[in-house]
Design a protein around this motif. Structure first.
Motif: not given
Length: 364
Positions: A29-35, A111-119
């Motif tokens: 879910s985190t991977q899909v969220h980031q994408e 993990m922060t919101t900004a960090a979710t732009q990374q893997h």
């Protein structure tokens, strides 16, 4: 141990309707969220959390692509403590939070919101068993043809040691072969002796019970009538008498989801869109959009289609919007001509208006 079942992540590769181990569900879910965040995409999906006794302990909605929470854990960590519950259930809430803390890697907690732009922390991937994903039910339908692949699937998937041993033992193969030839009783009897089943076995059992109108047994397979109702709606064995089958099941195990699907089958679109808070699958989102098109509710259709991936359906909404604008323009002209009592021009205008209205009505 916790398991999570997402009901409608709008990505084909995501294992919807599968009860995944919490750690795997968190990672995927985190991977899909980031994408989704990277392409500025937004969509919501309901999810349910079950404990190791297969009891439902939490139900919520996760908004993929939204910047409020970087992952599922942080949403749960914030929202669960706010839930008002009876004093006697307080222990359950505490236990759920403790399990989440225990099962969640530290990288996801910080993990922060900004960090979710990374893997995400990909070292966590190695902790998940290869091939742990299961097949998704309700896409191609549950039928005897599925059993041909079932034997192979269970040999290759590390579902659980007991299931793999059972499937790979020689005495199972004849049962699957008999089921493929229409003799399903021996396989059913063998499966009924087990205490747990793979998802494919659950599908088979539910389908058989429903076909025999043993609805209580069908529900008992997963303890969730929505699972049964979804299989009835999306599986090929029920294609011929789907409405009749759903009516019979709904009479015994009513759900809001069943009421919605039944209203769609009966083409009672006004009733369908009036049912609130249902578990929205891809099929139901598309059906709801079609309902708004049938009702010529332009505003609602535009809102609903945002959650749909079907390009043909999106084009239908575009056409509906264009026709609505043209109809409005013609009606404005009609009002102006009525004031001038220009009958000949008014007749032509009425013909054009009726043609546009017929075109809007025939979109579906």
């Amino acid at each position: 141990m916790l398991f999570v079942r997402f009901t409608d992540v709008a990505k084909e590769a995501f294992p919807n309707y599968e009860r995944l181990p919490y750690e795997e569900a968190l990672l995927l879910s985190t991977q899909v969220h980031q994408e989704a965040q990277q392409v500025n995409e937004r969509f919501a999906s309901e999810f349910r959390i079950f404990d190791d006794a297969d009891q439902l302990v939490y139900k919520g909605t996760f908004h993929f692509g939204d910047t409020t929470y970087p992952n599922l854990y942080q949403q749960l960590k914030e929202r669960i403590p706010r839930i008002r519950i009876r004093k006697e259930d307080a222990t359950k809430k505490i236990l759920l939070l403790e399990n989440l803390e225990r099962l969640t890697p530290e990288s996801y907690k910080t993990m922060t919101t900004a960090a979710t732009q990374q893997h995400p922390d990909m070292t966590h991937v190695s902790r998940l068993r290869r091939g742990q994903r299961r097949l998704v039910y309700g896409v191609s339908g549950v039928g005897l043809l599925l059993l041909g692949a079932l034997f192979i699937v269970q040999l290759t998937q590390p579902d659980s040691p007991s299931n793999v041993r059972a499937a790979s033992s020689g005495d199972w193969q004849p049962l699957y072969e008999e089921a493929l030839n229409g003799k399903t009783d021996p396989l059913m009897q063998r499966l009924e002796k087990q205490k747990s089943w793979s998802n494919e076995q659950q599908q088979f059992l539910i389908t058989q019970y429903v076909e025999r109108q043993d609805y209580d047994q069908a529900v008992a397979v997963t303890n969730d009538p929505i699972d049964v109702e979804t299989i009835i709606m999306q599986s090929k064995p029920f294609a011929k008498d789907r409405q009749k089958t759903l009516q019979a099941f709904q009479a015994v195990h009513p759900t809001d989801e069943g009421a919605f699907d039944l209203a769609i089958l009966e083409k009672d679109y006004k009733r369908a869109v009036s049912i609130p808070d249902i578990e929205m699958t891809t099929a139901r989102k598309e059906a709801k959009t079609r309902a708004y098109i049938a009702l010529k509710d332009v505003t609602k259709a535009q809102e609903s289609v945002k959650l749909v991936q079907d390009e043909q359906l999106k084009q239908q909404v575009v056409t509906l919007v264009q026709l609505d604008e043209e109809i409005q323009a013609l009606e404005d002209q009609k009002r102006q001509l009525s004031e001038k009592t220009d009958k000949k021009e008014l007749e032509k205008l009425n013909e054009s208006l009726e043609a546009k209205q017929r075109q809007a009505s025939s979109l579906l």
